[in-house]
Design an enzyme around this catalytic site. Structure first.
Site, PDB file in Angstrom:
ATOM      1  N   HIS A 239      26.765 -40.268  53.322  1.00 38.74           N
ATOM      2  CA  HIS A 239      26.267 -41.619  53.048  1.00 38.74           C
ATOM      3  C   HIS A 239      25.297 -41.631  51.853  1.00 38.74           C
ATOM      4  O   HIS A 239      25.545 -42.292  50.851  1.00 38.74           O
ATOM      5  CB  HIS A 239      25.524 -42.152  54.281  1.00 38.74           C
ATOM      6  CG  HIS A 239      26.344 -42.240  55.526  1.00 38.74           C
ATOM      7  ND1 HIS A 239      27.383 -43.123  55.711  1.00 38.74           N
ATOM      8  CD2 HIS A 239      26.254 -41.549  56.694  1.00 38.74           C
ATOM      9  CE1 HIS A 239      27.906 -42.984  56.921  1.00 38.74           C
ATOM     10  NE2 HIS A 239      27.241 -42.041  57.541  1.00 38.74           N
TER      11      HIS A 239
HETATM   12  O1  RIB Z   1      24.055 -45.396  58.251  1.00 37.42           O
HETATM   13  C1  RIB Z   1      23.777 -44.226  57.522  1.00 37.42           C
HETATM   14  C2  RIB Z   1      22.378 -44.242  56.993  1.00 37.42           C
HETATM   15  O2  RIB Z   1      21.453 -44.228  58.061  1.00 37.42           O
HETATM   16  C3  RIB Z   1      22.031 -42.985  56.159  1.00 37.42           C
HETATM   17  O3  RIB Z   1      21.066 -43.320  55.187  1.00 37.42           O
HETATM   18  C4  RIB Z   1      21.431 -42.059  57.167  1.00 37.42           C
HETATM   19  O4  RIB Z   1      20.512 -41.126  56.573  1.00 37.42           O
HETATM   20  C5  RIB Z   1      20.687 -43.034  58.035  1.00 37.42           C
HETATM   21  O5  RIB Z   1      19.437 -43.308  57.406  1.00 37.42           O
END
Ligand code: RIB
Ligand code: CA
Length: 310
Positions: A239
């Protein structure tokens, strides 16, 4: 090469950790500071983890502590994925955690924005509380921020609730303030980050590069990889690394302009990023760019190249 000043606002977090490892290897990023916010784990831990990651990366960047809870409502965490410590239970011997500076994250953001004279880019990969507080405290800040690249939201799905992605759900009011700030927001959401994954074999291949950084990368991802596999996903979503790579190498991705608002009142949709990408009715302004696609082969190749350089 177009080198530009950046602040990385994050909630480390194992994918935040990978994002920071990549950021060090990208010469285009002049990382002026890392600001920590409560999210995956509590703020004290995200602050400490930022220092631990910088120790692993052998990188000296100022770290500032930010918000310990959302603007409104209760704090949520994601310890089931990131571990109670936020780094998958992986110890970082030798890392020294200094006391948090007196200057809070939002004050550091403003100070660096003034110094960068309108060129500062914010890469925000956690809940957006620090940015919202900064915008609320400094009326002149929006004109001083060139653009905001967030990992957060989604046009089509949620991961924390059926409607909402974690970073937005953790502080919807903050997210709405950021989307309505007048600064162009580039939303690297689940639509693209679920496609920006590494398979178990790719994680092992990188781990076998043999550097301390590669071994750290491999260790911190084991829990989330097992979790992803159990869900039937093809690999572990990168992500936050996707947001960092998007900030520098947009050609790996596809994106569209859209109007984006954040649902803050919905009984079952609170935290949903509502976009007009696919609807007849359009919002009055295109306040965001929504990233929808990625060339995964090229993305994985870049992640490997950057981590191999350690
Ligand atoms: O949904 C994924 C996000 O939420 C990423 O940034 C992970 O690190 C959490 O913060
Ligand atoms: Ca994060």
């Amino acid at each position: 090469m177009n080198r530009f000043p950046v602040i990385i606002d994050c909630d480390p977090g194992v994918d935040d950790a990978v994002a920071i490892l990549l950021a060090k290897q990208l010469p285009e990023l002049d990382v002026r500071a890392i600001t920590a916010v409560a999210g995956n784990v509590e703020a004290e831990k995200t602050y400490a983890n930022a220092h631990k990651i910088l120790h692993v990366a052998n990188w000296d960047v100022p770290v500032f502590m930010g918000a310990a809870k959302p603007l409104i409502g209760a704090q949520i965490t994601a310890t089931g994925i990131h571990g109670v410590d936020g780094l998958g239970g992986v110890d970082v011997p030798g890392a020294v955690i200094p006391p948090a500076p007196q200057e809070a994250a939002w004050d550091a953001i403003y100070r660096e924005a003034v110094a960068a004279k309108g060129e500062l880019v914010l890469i925000a990969v956690g809940p957006l509380t620090n940015l919202a507080i900064a915008f609320g405290k400094y009326r002149a800040l929006p004109e001083l921020i060139k653009r905001i690249v967030i990992m957060g939201g989604a046009a089509t799905l949620g991961n924390t609730t059926p409607a909402a992605e974690f970073n937005i759900y953790a502080d919807p009011e903050a997210a709405e303030m950021v989307f309505q700030s007048g600064v162009p927001v580039h939303m690297v959401g689940l639509d693209v980050t679920l496609k920006s994954y590494l398979t178990a074999a790719e994680v092992d291949e990188i781990g076998a590069f043999g550097s301390e950084q590669a071994k750290f990368f491999h260790s911190i991802l084991q829990n989330v990889l097992a979790f992803s596999t159990k869900l039937g996903l093809p690999g572990v979503s990168m992500h936050d690394p996707a947001a960092v790579l998007y900030a520098v190498e947009e050609s790996l991705f596809t994106a569209e302009e859209a109007g984006v608002r954040v649902e803050c009142k919905g009984r079952i949709t609170r935290g949903k990023t509502v976009t007009d990408l696919y609807s007849d009715a359009q919002f009055p302004e295109k306040n965001a760019v929504v990233v929808t696609g990625v060339d995964r082969t090229a993305f994985v190749a870049r992640v490997k190249e950057l981590l191999k350089e350690y």
